[in-house]
Motif scaffolding. Structure first.
Motif, PDB file in Angstrom:
ATOM      1  N   ARG A  13       9.412 -10.107  -2.514  1.00 17.08           N
ATOM      2  CA  ARG A  13       8.782  -9.316  -3.862  1.00 17.08           C
ATOM      3  C   ARG A  13       7.746  -9.912  -4.514  1.00 17.08           C
ATOM      4  O   ARG A  13       6.728  -9.457  -4.887  1.00 17.08           O
ATOM      5  N   ARG A  14       7.805 -11.272  -4.731  1.00 20.41           N
ATOM      6  CA  ARG A  14       6.985 -11.875  -5.819  1.00 20.41           C
ATOM      7  C   ARG A  14       5.570 -11.913  -5.060  1.00 20.41           C
ATOM      8  O   ARG A  14       4.200 -11.973  -5.610  1.00 20.41           O
ATOM      9  N   ALA A  15       5.426 -12.357  -3.648  1.00 15.61           N
ATOM     10  CA  ALA A  15       4.246 -12.459  -2.990  1.00 15.61           C
ATOM     11  C   ALA A  15       3.684 -11.070  -2.733  1.00 15.61           C
ATOM     12  O   ALA A  15       2.339 -11.047  -2.993  1.00 15.61           O
ATOM     13  N   SER A  16       4.332 -10.151  -2.906  1.00 14.21           N
ATOM     14  CA  SER A  16       3.783  -8.514  -2.515  1.00 14.21           C
ATOM     15  C   SER A  16       3.083  -8.289  -3.865  1.00 14.21           C
ATOM     16  O   SER A  16       2.151  -7.619  -3.983  1.00 14.21           O
ATOM     17  N   TRP A  17       3.934  -8.322  -5.086  1.00 18.51           N
ATOM     18  CA  TRP A  17       3.200  -8.143  -6.398  1.00 18.51           C
ATOM     19  C   TRP A  17       2.002  -8.983  -6.627  1.00 18.51           C
ATOM     20  O   TRP A  17       0.939  -8.435  -7.024  1.00 18.51           O
ATOM     21  N   ASN A  18       1.965 -10.287  -6.321  1.00 19.79           N
ATOM     22  CA  ASN A  18       0.874 -11.258  -6.470  1.00 19.79           C
ATOM     23  C   ASN A  18      -0.519 -10.674  -5.567  1.00 19.79           C
ATOM     24  O   ASN A  18      -1.374 -10.993  -6.191  1.00 19.79           O
ATOM     25  N   GLN A  19      -0.082 -10.131  -4.532  1.00 17.95           N
ATOM     26  CA  GLN A  19      -1.343  -9.865  -3.621  1.00 17.95           C
ATOM     27  C   GLN A  19      -1.803  -8.483  -3.730  1.00 17.95           C
ATOM     28  O   GLN A  19      -2.834  -8.137  -3.386  1.00 17.95           O
ATOM     29  N   SER A  20      -0.967  -7.860  -4.756  1.00 24.86           N
ATOM     30  CA  SER A  20      -1.457  -6.279  -5.074  1.00 24.86           C
ATOM     31  C   SER A  20      -3.219  -6.493  -5.756  1.00 24.86           C
ATOM     32  O   SER A  20      -3.103  -7.216  -6.624  1.00 24.86           O
ATOM     33  N   LYS A  21      -3.750  -5.722  -5.198  1.00 25.83           N
ATOM     34  CA  LYS A  21      -5.150  -5.490  -5.957  1.00 25.83           C
ATOM     35  C   LYS A  21      -4.804  -4.773  -7.369  1.00 25.83           C
ATOM     36  O   LYS A  21      -5.627  -4.913  -8.299  1.00 25.83           O
ATOM     37  N   ARG A  22      -3.739  -3.802  -7.375  1.00 25.54           N
ATOM     38  CA  ARG A  22      -3.556  -3.089  -8.533  1.00 25.54           C
ATOM     39  C   ARG A  22      -1.960  -3.262  -8.914  1.00 25.54           C
ATOM     40  O   ARG A  22      -1.155  -2.729  -7.846  1.00 25.54           O
ATOM     41  N   VAL A 326       8.203  -2.814  -2.451  1.00 25.79           N
ATOM     42  CA  VAL A 326       7.589  -4.018  -1.886  1.00 25.79           C
ATOM     43  C   VAL A 326       6.705  -3.545  -0.705  1.00 25.79           C
ATOM     44  O   VAL A 326       5.658  -3.978  -0.427  1.00 25.79           O
ATOM     45  N   ARG A 327       7.139  -2.493   0.100  1.00 32.13           N
ATOM     46  CA  ARG A 327       6.333  -2.081   1.244  1.00 32.13           C
ATOM     47  C   ARG A 327       5.028  -1.250   0.717  1.00 32.13           C
ATOM     48  O   ARG A 327       4.020  -1.577   1.205  1.00 32.13           O
ATOM     49  N   GLN A 328       5.223  -0.707  -0.173  1.00 29.36           N
ATOM     50  CA  GLN A 328       4.114   0.040  -0.831  1.00 29.36           C
ATOM     51  C   GLN A 328       3.098  -1.035  -1.280  1.00 29.36           C
ATOM     52  O   GLN A 328       1.825  -1.084  -0.992  1.00 29.36           O
ATOM     53  N   ALA A 329       3.422  -2.098  -1.926  1.00 28.09           N
ATOM     54  CA  ALA A 329       2.626  -3.221  -2.326  1.00 28.09           C
ATOM     55  C   ALA A 329       1.933  -3.976  -1.138  1.00 28.09           C
ATOM     56  O   ALA A 329       0.666  -4.084  -1.110  1.00 28.09           O
ATOM     57  N   GLU A 330       2.590  -4.197  -0.107  1.00 25.95           N
ATOM     58  CA  GLU A 330       2.261  -4.852   0.970  1.00 25.95           C
ATOM     59  C   GLU A 330       1.328  -3.969   1.730  1.00 25.95           C
ATOM     60  O   GLU A 330       0.305  -4.460   2.440  1.00 25.95           O
ATOM     61  N   ALA A 370       0.285   7.042  -6.801  1.00 27.20           N
ATOM     62  CA  ALA A 370       1.174   5.920  -6.665  1.00 27.20           C
ATOM     63  C   ALA A 370       2.602   6.378  -6.472  1.00 27.20           C
ATOM     64  O   ALA A 370       3.287   5.947  -5.431  1.00 27.20           O
ATOM     65  N   VAL A 371       2.881   7.502  -7.176  1.00 25.48           N
ATOM     66  CA  VAL A 371       4.289   8.007  -7.091  1.00 25.48           C
ATOM     67  C   VAL A 371       4.446   8.595  -5.971  1.00 25.48           C
ATOM     68  O   VAL A 371       5.444   8.528  -4.859  1.00 25.48           O
ATOM     69  N   ARG A 372       3.546   9.352  -5.369  1.00 28.94           N
ATOM     70  CA  ARG A 372       3.638   9.918  -3.984  1.00 28.94           C
ATOM     71  C   ARG A 372       3.600   9.044  -2.828  1.00 28.94           C
ATOM     72  O   ARG A 372       4.341   9.119  -1.892  1.00 28.94           O
TER      73      ARG A 372
END
Length: 379
Positions: A13-22, A326-330, A370-372
């Protein structure tokens, strides 16, 4: 899930959040230790002379922080504590001794009742009663007409577990007056008091002046590392310092926490009204997006938000929603929601949404899109 499995999920989870551009919300605990230290070192000189000697048992920078918070809240004095749990236990214990009544009236959803393992009774010898169990703070009539005597009324502003909800200003002043009629003192659990001013339309000193004592946190709204302050009269704070030592809170050095608190007061506190205003726009866009996505039932609560934080409820398993986020972020580099938790009847999950600096970049169209994307990944 095993402890190892949960640790692996947390890292993912943390990795996905940190790597998110937004990301709708980022917090300092997402950073590595090295990154945290680098940010603190880079910014410390803007709020304190780092060539001064380090604090020892609460002098120096810690004393300066205490004075700063007392001025900000319009209170006579303030004492720094390593945790809000300790600060509030000390405050309520002091009031029990002064009023001669160890009974504290508070909400069953308040932090001491939900997250402190019964510490008020087991550690401090206090007894708690509940003027209401409705998902809001008590009314003046509920306080005035409560059948049992109590020495202290504790009000959590905002009431987090109920959705970061607040009363109106008139309701709050009426509740305080009702407590005074019963010869009770009033203590504010103001962990998030900082962001209440826009809702009440009042400055912090006017809000704090309603109470006999106020606790505020530095990491919940101001993005500090840790720590809290208990503010009140000179005599109460002097007594609280004695109990702080007895509770093990007289720490040898606290400069990093104090520095981050000063940075929060300088940088985050002035921006909170902007965050609160944009939270209302984000909440409205979430409603629009969830409705457009055809979600069978959802709840954005409160509507509109009272502060820059609010809840979102969906009729899906919490693990499925967390995994979708998490998958959305990744896969897209966008973090809309963070972790979901099961709550209420089976099949419902809730998450908390915070709108701060990074959330200001999000338009209504960004939120709807983002909701979609998020709902398309919910299994």
């Amino acid at each position: 899930m095993t402890d190892t499995g949960e640790q692996d999920a947390r890292r993912r989870r943390r990795a996905s959040w940190n790597q998110s551009k937004r990301a709708l919300w980022r917090q300092s605990t997402d950073r590595t230790v090295g990154a945290q230290l680098a940010v603190l070192a880079a910014d410390a000189g803007s709020v304190y002379d780092v060539e001064e000697l380090s604090d020892v048992y609460g002098d120096g920078i810690v004393a300066e922080l205490e004075e700063r918070v007392a001025r900000t809240l319009g209170m006579a004095a303030a004492a720094f504590f390593p945790t809000g749990t300790m600060a509030q236990q000390v405050a309520l214990r002091c009031w029990a001794g002064r009023t001669g009544n160890p009974t504290v009236a508070l909400h069953p959803l308040s932090h001491p009742e939900r997250h402190e393992g019964g510490a008020l009774a087991l550690v401090s010898g206090l007894r708690t009663v509940h003027p209401t169990d409705e998902p809001r703070l008590p009314t003046a009539d509920e306080v005035r007409d409560f059948a049992e005597p109590f020495g202290t009324l504790m009000l959590e502003l905002p009431l987090r577990e109920a959705g970061f909800v607040l009363p109106s200003w008139d309701e709050l002043t009426a509740v305080v007056e009702a407590a005074r009629e019963r010869d009770a003192v009033v203590h504010f659990d103001g962990a998030r008091l900082w962001e209440c001013a826009p809702h009440f339309g009042r400055a912090l000193p006017e809000i704090a002046a309603l109470a006999d004592s106020v606790y505020v946190s530095f990491y919940k709204s101001l993005d500090g590392m840790s720590g809290a302050v208990l503010a009140g009269s000179e005599s109460l704070v002097a007594e609280a310092r004695i109990w702080r030592h007895r509770y093990g809170g007289q720490l040898f050095q606290q400069s990093p926490a104090a520095l981050s608190a000063l940075l929060g007061l300088d940088r985050e506190l002035p921006r909170l009204p902007e965050y609160v205003a944009h939270a209302k726009a984000v909440a409205a866009a979430l409603t629009q997006g969830l409705r457009a996505a055809g979600v069978p039932w959802f709840r954005v609560h409160p509507d509109p938000p009272h502060t820059h934080q609010f809840q979102v409820w969906l009729p899906y398993a919490a693990d499925a929603l967390t995994d979708a986020g998490v998958r959305q972020a990744e896969e897209t580099g966008v973090t809309l929601f963070r972790r979901w938790l099961p709550d209420g009847p089976s099949g419902l999950a809730v998450t908390e949404v915070t709108v701060a600096e990074h959330g200001l970049e999000w338009t209504a169209e960004d939120v709807v899109a983002a909701v979609r994307e998020f709902m398309g990944r919910v299994e």
